[in-house]
Design an enzyme around this catalytic site. Structure first.
Site, PDB file in Angstrom:
ATOM      1  CG  ASP A   1      -2.273   0.561   1.025  1.00 19.87           C
ATOM      2  OD1 ASP A   1      -2.426   1.345   0.079  1.00 19.87           O
ATOM      3  OD2 ASP A   1      -3.185   0.278   1.838  1.00 19.87           O
TER       4      ASP A   1
ATOM      5  CD  GLU B   1       0.465   4.631  -7.397  1.00 16.65           C
ATOM      6  OE1 GLU B   1      -0.438   4.206  -8.154  1.00 16.65           O
ATOM      7  OE2 GLU B   1       0.854   5.811  -7.365  1.00 16.65           O
ATOM      8  CD1 TRP B   2      -4.811   3.205  -3.131  1.00 11.81           C
ATOM      9  CD2 TRP B   2      -3.804   5.086  -2.471  1.00 11.81           C
ATOM     10  NE1 TRP B   2      -4.415   3.040  -1.827  1.00 11.81           N
ATOM     11  CE2 TRP B   2      -3.792   4.182  -1.405  1.00 11.81           C
ATOM     12  CE3 TRP B   2      -3.228   6.352  -2.302  1.00 11.81           C
ATOM     13  CZ2 TRP B   2      -3.221   4.488  -0.167  1.00 11.81           C
ATOM     14  CZ3 TRP B   2      -2.652   6.664  -1.074  1.00 11.81           C
ATOM     15  CH2 TRP B   2      -2.644   5.739  -0.023  1.00 11.81           C
ATOM     16  N   GLY B   3      -3.238   4.580  -8.218  1.00 13.12           N
ATOM     17  CA  GLY B   3      -3.179   5.265  -9.509  1.00 13.12           C
ATOM     18  C   GLY B   3      -2.647   6.684  -9.405  1.00 13.12           C
ATOM     19  CG  ASP B   4      -2.617   8.827  -5.659  1.00 10.02           C
ATOM     20  OD1 ASP B   4      -3.739   8.606  -6.160  1.00 10.02           O
ATOM     21  OD2 ASP B   4      -2.441   9.103  -4.451  1.00 10.02           O
ATOM     22  CG  ASN B   5       2.828   8.656  -7.742  1.00  8.88           C
ATOM     23  OD1 ASN B   5       3.259   9.800  -7.748  1.00  8.88           O
ATOM     24  ND2 ASN B   5       2.356   8.079  -6.647  1.00  8.88           N
TER      25      ASN B   5
ATOM     26  CG  ASP C   1      -9.634   2.161  -0.522  1.00  7.43           C
ATOM     27  OD1 ASP C   1      -8.640   2.097  -1.264  1.00  7.43           O
ATOM     28  OD2 ASP C   1      -9.569   2.071   0.715  1.00  7.43           O
TER      29      ASP C   1
HETATM   30  C1  GLA Z   1      -5.921   1.464   1.544  1.00  3.52           C
HETATM   31  C2  GLA Z   1      -6.106   0.451   0.408  1.00  3.52           C
HETATM   32  C3  GLA Z   1      -7.232  -0.508   0.786  1.00  3.52           C
HETATM   33  C4  GLA Z   1      -6.906  -1.215   2.080  1.00  3.52           C
HETATM   34  C5  GLA Z   1      -6.639  -0.196   3.179  1.00  3.52           C
HETATM   35  C6  GLA Z   1      -6.096  -0.839   4.442  1.00  3.52           C
HETATM   36  O1  GLA Z   1      -7.012   2.293   1.667  1.00  3.52           O
HETATM   37  O2  GLA Z   1      -6.385   1.111  -0.793  1.00  3.52           O
HETATM   38  O3  GLA Z   1      -7.447  -1.446  -0.260  1.00  3.52           O
HETATM   39  O4  GLA Z   1      -5.780  -2.035   1.893  1.00  3.52           O
HETATM   40  O5  GLA Z   1      -5.688   0.781   2.769  1.00  3.52           O
HETATM   41  O6  GLA Z   1      -5.871   0.076   5.466  1.00  3.52           O
END
Ligand code: GLA
Length: 401
Positions: free
Chosen positions: A148, A181-185, A203
């Site tokens: 993460d 890393e959520w696509g941020d970079n 998420d």
């Molecule tokens: C981030 C991730 C989630 C999960 C939580 C855990 O938000 O994107 O998928 O793993 O952390 O804290």
């Protein structure tokens, strides 16, 4: 000559120690993750119960393999040697015993940590401990690491994920490396040689098309996620996937919406990671998740991510090229009422520019298979007619005749 040998040896060692494990996740990973339903409220009994359900509900048989513990599995502090320790109350027998249990069922074991100083839930992160943590996971026989991006301050994402990749490689156990890393970079631009999949958004949340802001980030429902990342299909392929997040099938949407969600994740060649409580899942939920014909679209060996063909009259129509010149096609009724389709194959014709695949439906006929109702629907010599309920889906496979 000596110099040349030195250069050669340096190159060999860089090559040995700085690449991800190849040959893993050649098709998108299939599994379960604890976060969407349980957050940090996880424990050994729960995870063993989920492993048992993989077998009992036919999910293992359908191809699901990884059981991944998300945030909250650790004690709040490392031990005196700096090693992570499993929370002794939640996991009294430790992680190796849990891994052994999961392996004894013929399944694989995944774990979570974070590139920052702490995980998103405030547990010890891997920053500065990457090699030590990787060795520990290898000693526990971990097969999959979700990594993460909380509490990373000014860390460079590509560098941070490369460090963990190298640490895993050095530890020597083949571990699927799932970048989060959520696509941020824009990881799709740099992560092909770093990880096996990368999250493309923040998420997911269990709704059809909603978005809930949390200040610096948003949780998004199924269609918000799909629409946010339309242009990245060319970056995905065997061993390196766009990850549209753990699924919300069985977590509160209607059965029709769950079917569409599952169909879309399959069309997108996303990892299919279940996020519901399998111990209490309804028959309909299990039927959706264990649908081998839909899963086969996700797992197609070509590994080509599908794309939007059209979006007209309240229908989203998506296409995905498959092996042997077959295609998957998905019609989603986006409206609030049941609607009919009367799809004229000749008028439409279709293809995939990116992969140079074209179909001339005047010359070539395809048979049509309904993947949710497990029925043959004739062929492309006549219009495709169907009624599709609100937010429901018709997902077909077309095979050359
Ligand atoms: C981030 C991730 C989630 C999960 C939580 C855990 O938000 O994107 O998928 O793993 O952390 O804290």
């Amino acid at each position: 000559m000596k110099k040349l040998v030195v250069v050669f040896l340096v190159l060999v060692s860089i090559n040995t120690f700085s690449q991800k494990f190849e040959g893993l996740a050649e098709t998108p990973p299939l599994g379960w993750n604890s976060w969407n339903t349980f957050a940090t409220d996880i424990n050994e009994e729960l995870v063993k119960g989920i492993a048992d359900k993989f077998i009992e509900l036919g999910l293992k048989d359908a191809g699901y393999e990884y059981i991944v513990l998300d945030d909250g599995w650790m004690a709040k502090e490392r031990d005196a040697n700096g090693n992570l320790i499993a929370d002794p109350v939640k996991f009294p027998n430790g992680m190796k015993a849990l891994a052994d249990y999961i392996h004894s069922k013929g399944l694989k074991f995944g774990i979570y940590n974070c590139a920052g100083s702490k995980t998103c839930g405030g547990y010890p992160g891997s920053r500065g401990f990457e090699y030590q943590d990787a060795r520990l996971y290898a000693s526990w026989d971990v097969d999959y690491l979700k990594y993460d991006w909380c509490n990373t301050e000014k860390l460079n994402a590509e560098g941070a994920y490369m460090t963990m990749r190298d640490a895993l490689k050095k530890a020597g156990r083949p571990i699927v490396f799932s970048i989060c890393e959520w696509g941020d970079n824009e990881p799709w631009k740099w992560a092909k040689d770093v990880g096996h999949a990368w999250r493309v958004t923040g998420d997911i949340i269990n709704c059809w098309d909603c978005e809930i802001g949390h200040g610096s980030w948003s949780s998004r429902g199924v269609w918000k996620i799909i629409n946010l990342r339309e242009d990245i299909r060319k970056f995905a392929g065997p061993g390196h996937w766009n990850d549209y997040d753990m699924m919300e099938v069985g977590n509160g949407m209607t059965d029709a919406e769950d079917r569409s969600h599952f169909a879309m994740w399959s069309m997108l060649a996303s990892p299919l990671i279940m996020g519901n409580d399998l111990r209490t899942a309804s028959k309909e939920t299990v039927k959706t998740l264990a649908n081998k014909e839909v899963i086969a679209v996700n797992q197609d060996k070509l590994g080509i991510q599908g794309f939007r063909f059209s979006n007209e009259n309240n229908f989203e129509i998506w296409l995905k090229p498959l092996e042997k010149d077959a295609w998957a096609m998905t019609f989603v009724n986006m409206s609030d009422e049941t609607k009919s389709i009367d799809f004229d194959w000749i008028k439409h014709g279709f293809g995939d520019d990116l992969n140079g695949k074209w179909v001339d439906l005047k010359q070539q006929k395809f048979s049509i298979r309904d993947l949710y109702n497990h029925k043959n629907l004739g062929d492309t010599s006549s219009n495709l007619k169907a009624e599709i309920g609100s937010h429901d889906v018709l997902m077909i496979k077309m095979v050359k005749k």
